[in-house]
Design a protein around this motif. Structure first.
Motif, mmCIF file in Angstrom:
data_model
loop_
_atom_site.group_PDB
_atom_site.id
_atom_site.type_symbol
_atom_site.label_atom_id
_atom_site.label_comp_id
_atom_site.label_asym_id
_atom_site.label_seq_id
_atom_site.Cartn_x
_atom_site.Cartn_y
_atom_site.Cartn_z
ATOM 1 N N GLY A 21 -16.246 -4.933 -8.925
ATOM 2 C CA GLY A 21 -17.314 -4.338 -9.719
ATOM 3 C C GLY A 21 -18.678 -4.580 -9.108
ATOM 4 N N VAL A 22 -18.888 -5.807 -8.636
ATOM 5 C CA VAL A 22 -20.160 -6.128 -7.984
ATOM 6 C C VAL A 22 -20.329 -5.317 -6.711
ATOM 7 C CG1 VAL A 22 -21.503 -7.965 -6.890
ATOM 8 C CG2 VAL A 22 -20.191 -8.447 -8.969
ATOM 9 N N LEU A 24 -18.949 -2.438 -5.960
ATOM 10 C CA LEU A 24 -19.169 -1.042 -6.316
ATOM 11 C C LEU A 24 -20.630 -0.812 -6.693
ATOM 12 C CD1 LEU A 24 -18.111 1.817 -6.980
ATOM 13 C CD2 LEU A 24 -17.563 0.975 -9.272
ATOM 14 N N GLY A 25 -21.187 -1.736 -7.462
ATOM 15 C CA GLY A 25 -22.588 -1.597 -7.854
ATOM 16 C C GLY A 25 -23.535 -1.634 -6.682
ATOM 17 N N GLY A 46 -26.287 1.590 -10.045
ATOM 18 C CA GLY A 46 -25.403 0.561 -9.511
ATOM 19 C C GLY A 46 -25.138 -0.533 -10.525
ATOM 20 N N ILE A 47 -26.173 -0.942 -11.241
ATOM 21 C CA ILE A 47 -26.004 -1.958 -12.287
ATOM 22 C C ILE A 47 -25.082 -1.448 -13.383
ATOM 23 C CG2 ILE A 47 -27.236 -3.228 -14.102
ATOM 24 C CD1 ILE A 47 -29.672 -3.236 -12.162
ATOM 25 N N TRP A 50 -21.444 -1.455 -12.194
ATOM 26 C CA TRP A 50 -20.920 -2.826 -12.263
ATOM 27 C C TRP A 50 -20.556 -3.189 -13.697
ATOM 28 C CZ3 TRP A 50 -23.954 -6.044 -15.290
ATOM 29 C CH2 TRP A 50 -23.426 -7.321 -15.478
ATOM 30 N N VAL A 53 -17.265 -1.613 -14.946
ATOM 31 C CA VAL A 53 -16.072 -2.298 -14.435
ATOM 32 C C VAL A 53 -15.828 -3.580 -15.217
ATOM 33 C CG1 VAL A 53 -15.067 -3.471 -12.436
ATOM 34 C CG2 VAL A 53 -16.277 -1.298 -12.130
ATOM 35 N N TRP A 54 -16.864 -4.330 -15.478
ATOM 36 C CA TRP A 54 -16.695 -5.583 -16.213
ATOM 37 C C TRP A 54 -16.321 -5.340 -17.666
ATOM 38 C CZ3 TRP A 54 -19.599 -10.630 -14.823
ATOM 39 C CH2 TRP A 54 -19.422 -10.893 -13.454
ATOM 40 N N THR A 65 -21.873 -9.060 -21.203
ATOM 41 C CA THR A 65 -22.066 -8.141 -20.075
ATOM 42 C C THR A 65 -23.277 -7.252 -20.314
ATOM 43 O OG1 THR A 65 -19.696 -8.121 -19.556
ATOM 44 C CG2 THR A 65 -21.011 -6.289 -18.727
ATOM 45 N N MET A 69 -26.578 -6.981 -17.993
ATOM 46 C CA MET A 69 -27.016 -5.660 -17.522
ATOM 47 C C MET A 69 -28.499 -5.447 -17.823
ATOM 48 S SD MET A 69 -25.661 -1.888 -18.799
ATOM 49 C CE MET A 69 -26.409 -2.135 -20.427
#
Length: 495
Positions: A21-22, A24-25, A46-47, A50, A53-54, A65, A69
């Motif tokens: 996830g990180v 990907l962001g 991007g954030i 991420w 995904v989380w 989360t 964010m």
């Protein structure tokens, strides 16, 4: 030993997913400027990726989360704090707070349980009648409590007791029908009233001010009514035909059921009545707390309905209702604090800020320009457009396990897109609302889990319930398509 190995494998996969996830962001933040998005917008996107995904992997609770964010939007993407947390200063979040608070008062006073008992006891002790009674119970208490899970925690044990009083075995076909009557009854009434679920308030927060002003309690109800009537009647018919006792006869006459009142047992650890006692309705006289809460809730709902006449904003009415029942000592402040779902309130408020973040960073305009031409192919036909929104919602809910996370993400993109296409955002939101609750997989639906485990999983098996989910969603989709001509004729569909 094998269980320990499986647990370790799950942890490894979870850690890998968290890292993915990180990654990907970061990749999105670096690559999206080449696709025409501003550097700040790419960082915000991007954030968000991420966070999605989380949320999907449930690395942390949703609220945690969402908080991370929000901090990253401020620190990394440079979005102003007041923009990120704009929803907390708006009307919608405070209306949501009031609705949650009134739900606590209803539950703590015992008024919810009494209403359910009264409705159930107005119907004969047969499968058809009690199925109708259970659905009616969900409809009656629907607009009074914004938590579907809380309503099902009351109605499902009562339904289990009704099944036992009629002589049905746990996990039998008729028990499946009574469970589905509880689940679909509470679920279907949700889109009919803004106050029936937190989703209604969350959707309001995404609509432009003119749309919010137009869809007050009454107009929302009128626009949603055709869908509700069709879906309710169709579900009742399917449940009766598919799950009714063989030969159309109940296992035990109503008189026999009543004779076993003293033998009724408790269905769950919270003391919910079952057996014939679920139908006896012997709750004693109304308590002082119930009477006070009844007056408060009737006054609140009446003022909500009559808002066009008196002009008092719904949020002011809701907050006054909370102040009234707390001032009348319907419950203690400690009960109020512990009963209020602060985690959901904070998560929804933070996630609703996505709309202002997208607007500030230009993400919404970028998405409209990117995807708008593709949606034009559907927008020429209102039927295709509504069906497309509905089917995409069902598909994405396999990936995004949280319905609130999905709604906040999806609507942040779809509202500006609908506006650009000349479609009323309310129609988009309602189509999402109607289809956002599949329970093919148990992880998809916390409302379903609340119903299933309110009777310790003893009432039904998941397999038959998952099979009915497809039927329910097909009925909901048919209801949406049947509503389109009504929306077009009444001016709801187009801006």
């Amino acid at each position: 030993m094998e269980a320990r190995v499986n647990d370790n494998a799950k942890k490894i996969l979870l850690y890998a997913g968290a890292v993915a996830g990180v990654v990907l962001g970061v990749v999105a933040a670096l690559a999206l400027p080449a696709a025409g998005l501003s550097s700040q917008g790419a960082q915000a996107m991007g954030i968000l990726l991420w966070a999605i995904v989380w949320w999907v992997l449930r690395i942390f609770p949703e609220m945690v989360t969402a908080f991370i964010m929000a901090v990253l939007f401020i620190v990394v993407a440079g979005v102003p704090t007041e923009t990120v947390f704009a929803s907390f200063s708006g009307e919608t979040w405070w209306l949501l707070f009031a609705a949650f608070g009134l739900g606590v008062g209803m539950k703590e006073s015992g008024l919810t349980t009494r209403i359910a008992h009264v409705v159930l006891n107005r119907f004969p002790a047969t499968f058809k009648a009690q199925t109708a009674a259970i659905i009616a119970s969900g409809t009656v208490i629907g607009p009074l409590i914004p938590s579907m899970s809380a309503k099902l925690a009351v109605i499902t044990p009562l339904s289990f007791g009704i099944g036992e009083s009629l002589g049905y075995k746990p996990k039998s076909r008729p028990m499946n029908g009574l469970f589905l009557a509880s689940l679909t009854g509470v679920r279907t009434v949700g889109p009919l009233f803004v106050s029936a679920c937190v989703i209604g308030y969350a959707l309001l927060g995404f609509y432009p001010e003119d749309v919010q002003a137009r869809f007050n309690m009454v107009n929302w109800f009128l626009a949603a009514l055709p869908w509700f009537v069709f879906v309710t009647v169709a579900n009742y018919a399917v449940i009766v035909l598919r799950y009714g006792p063989k030969g159309g006869r109940d296992a035990r006459p109503a008189g026999d059921a009543a004779s076993e009142d003293g033998a009724a047992r408790t269905a769950s650890g919270d003391g919910a009545a079952t057996g014939a006692s679920a139908r006896s309705g012997d709750l004693g006289p109304m308590t002082a707390a119930e009477k006070k809460m009844l007056v408060v809730i009737l006054a609140t709902v009446a003022l909500w309905i009559l808002e066009p006449l008196h002009g008092i904003p719904s949020v002011a009415v809701g907050i006054a209702g909370v102040a009234a029942f707390l001032g009348l000592k319907v419950c203690t402040l400690r009960q109020f604090r512990s009963g209020l779902n602060w985690e959901n309130l904070m998560f929804i408020g933070t996630a609703m800020g996505l709309a202002t973040v997208f607007s500030y960073t230009g993400i919404d305009a970028w998405v409209v320009n990117l995807v708008g031409p593709a949606l034009q192919h559907l927008a020429w036909s209102p039927f295709l457009f509504v069906a497309g929104i509905a089917l995409v919602t069902v598909a994405l809910r396999f990936v995004i396990a949280s319905e609130m996370a999905f709604i906040n993400i999806f609507m942040a993109f779809m509202v500006p897109m609908a506006l650009s296409l000349g479609v009323n955002p309310w129609v988009v939101g309602f189509a999402v609302y109607a289809m956002v609750n599949p329970w093919f997989m148990m992880y998809q639906n916390p409302i379903y889990l609340a119903a299933f485990y309110s009777v310790d999983g003893r009432m039904v098996n998941h397999g038959p319930m998952a099979a009915y989910c497809g039927i329910y969603l097909a009925i909901c989709l048919a209801g949406l398509l049947l509503s389109v001509p009504y929306w077009m004729a009444t001016g709801v569909y187009a801006l």
